[in-house]
Design a protein around this motif. Structure first.
Motif: not given
Lengths: 230, 291
Positions: B89, B174-175, B177-181, B184-185, B187
């Motif tokens: 960040h 590719e994305r 943040e979307l994958t996180q939501s 899928v963890d 990190r």
């Protein structure tokens, strides 16, 4: 099922949500209606844990989820469809469907998804973004069903779609509801909203200004349209 | 004719190093959004690792080829956990400061111990000698390097396109943040992917030890070209970085042969052309720009 309590959010200096409180009960279809910039998308992002500067509380099944990371919220049963549909170009249609883990007992098997949405079966090997806009929206919603999410959070699924496709999205939302999935929907099209939803929250300048039922929406359609600037 | 073919083959061999390095750099950039300026230093550490392993404990090159990349991969994961993940960040300048700083520290540590002269490293005896490729004979070792790196790149490609892990890496690239939501963890995958990229750089270093000069600046000399390779292939594109690696390798060797005075700049001319005609790179996706 979902309780939002005094949620605020900001983008830098700008306060986008000024203390939003609302509730969605199990099995309901609820829409968030409001102008562009009213804070609807930010609210949905807060529910998914995608907005960093948020205060207030969010409870899902009486459990506070406000500090959980997005993937944990998903695993509790929140199924998210972002405003751009969230379809991956580097994944095939089938991979787009199977990327999220199965999170609930009512997850649709792939066969059932393909039976209900034959066009996805035909194009399962193609890149997700090779589908048309309407098909991508269908894919995004089918993905939530495949996961077995208990609540669908969809950010304006009808935006930019032709009337016939809007109808199709309406059918899908009714299918979702029939399968016992709760729905929270952002919608600018108040007429469409009144045909698929049970209740509506009118959002303005980061606040819930009114809570409306379908009869009220139909009665005040012109006033609302004018209010929304459409 | 056979002269030309021989140059092209030389290009494929040097391209093998470009490809392995660019591949790791590209996967790391895709998954973390971090441009790893220390990549060349890990290549150098790979070569030194092979040298030290042989010199101190008598570890054969074959074993070094297995052990050194694993150790460097672990080191990479430790660095990711300790430092690199904090860049996520922050303003991109910190990315440069941290990774370039790591590169300088590693480089100078080895310079303190070994000076600037090159360390000798003999070819493994099994790969000594030459093979007849029909039109010309060629050192066996170089043929091995090429075949090995092609096979490894193909393996990485298969893992990325055919497995669930690969699907998660593609989606997160590719994305994120979307994958996180979508449950899928992301990190959890970031650290091993960084380690894997570093291991590939180390592996390229071990491969380089018997045929390149093993010294503390060998990585720094290479890294600039590698960045050009990644840009030509398309940032974040795995197939693109591998293909561009071989293309740049052949272009440089042909340049060396036919127009030696220009050979050093040819790769940057190619990069400029690619940026003009296909800004996302040869294999990059325009929409991928947000990843």
């Amino acid at each position: 099922m979902l309780n939002v309590d005094n949620v605020t959010a900001r983008y830098g200096e700008a306060q986008v949500l000024q203390g939003v409180s609302l509730d969605v009960d199990t099995g309901e279809v609820v829409t968030l209606v409001g102008r562009n910039g009213a804070g609807k998308t930010t609210l949905l992002r807060c529910l998914m844990g995608l907005h960093r500067s948020m205060t207030g509380d969010i409870r899902f099944d009486e459990r506070s989820i406000a500090t959980l990371s997005p993937h944990k919220r998903c695993r509790l049963g929140l199924g998210y469809v972002p405003d751009d549909r969230g379809i991956y170009a580097s994944l095939s249609v089938e991979e787009n469907l199977t990327l999220p883990p199965v999170v609930g007992p009512d997850a649709w098997p792939l066969e059932k998804v393909y039976e209900t949405f034959p066009v996805l079966a035909e194009r399962r090997r193609q890149a997700g973004t090779h589908l048309s806009g309407g098909e991508q929206q269908m894919l995004a919603m089918a993905r939530v069903l495949r996961m077995g999410a208990r609540i669908l959070l969809a950010d304006e699924p009808t935006e930019g779609l032709a009337p016939l496709l809007v109808q199709r999205i309406g059918e899908i939302i009714r299918t979702v509801k029939e399968h016992g999935v709760t729905v929270l929907l952002i919608e600018q099209n108040v007429h469409f909203a009144s045909t698929v939803a049970d209740r509506h929250y009118l959002i303005a300048q980061g606040r819930v200004v009114e809570s409306l039922d379908n009869a009220e929406v139909r009665q005040r359609e012109h006033e609302l349209l004018e209010y929304l600037g459409i | 004719m056979s002269g030309l073919l021989q140059q092209l083959f030389n290009g494929l061999v040097s391209g093998s190093f470009y490809a392995l390095l660019a591949l790791g750099l590209s996967v790391i950039f895709g998954m973390l959004g971090v441009v790893n300026f220390a990549h060349g230093a890990f290549y150098m550490l790979g070569a030194f690792g092979a040298f030290v392993a042989l010199d101190s404990v008598g570890l054969s090159w074959w074993l070094a080829l297995l052990v050194v990349p694993i150790l460097l991969g672990v080191l990479g994961m430790v660095l990711e956990r300790a430092f690199v993940h904090r860049l996520m960040h922050l303003f991109p300048l910190y990315n440069f400061l941290l990774t370039f700083g790591i590169a300088l520290i590693l480089q100078d540590l080895l310079r303190m111990k070994y000076g600037v002269t090159s360390q000798p490293y003999a070819r493994p005896s099994m790969l000594d000698g030459a093979v007849n490729l029909g039109l010309f004979t060629y050192p066996k070792y170089q043929v091995f390097v090429f075949v090995f790196s092609i096979a490894l790149s193909a393996l990485v490609w298969l893992v990325l396109t055919r497995t669930r892990v690969g699907m998660i890496v593609r989606a997160s690239t590719e994305r994120a943040e979307l994958t996180q939501s979508l449950g899928v963890d992301v990190r959890r995958w970031v650290t091993p992917v960084f380690g894997f990229g570093i291991a590939l750089a180390g592996l390229a270093g071990v491969l380089a030890a018997p045929m390149r000069a093993v010294n503390s600046s060998m990585g720094a000399d290479l890294i600039i070209v590698i960045f050009a390779v990644v840009v030509i292939g398309g940032l974040g594109s795995v197939l693109g970085s591998v293909a561009a690696g071989y293309i740049v390798g052949m272009l440089t060797e042909l340049g060396n042969f036919y127009i030696p005075s220009l050979s050093q700049i040819l790769v940057f001319v190619l990069m400029a052309l690619v940026l003009l005609l296909r800004p996302a790179g040869l294999f990059g996706r325009e929409e991928g720009a947000h990843a």
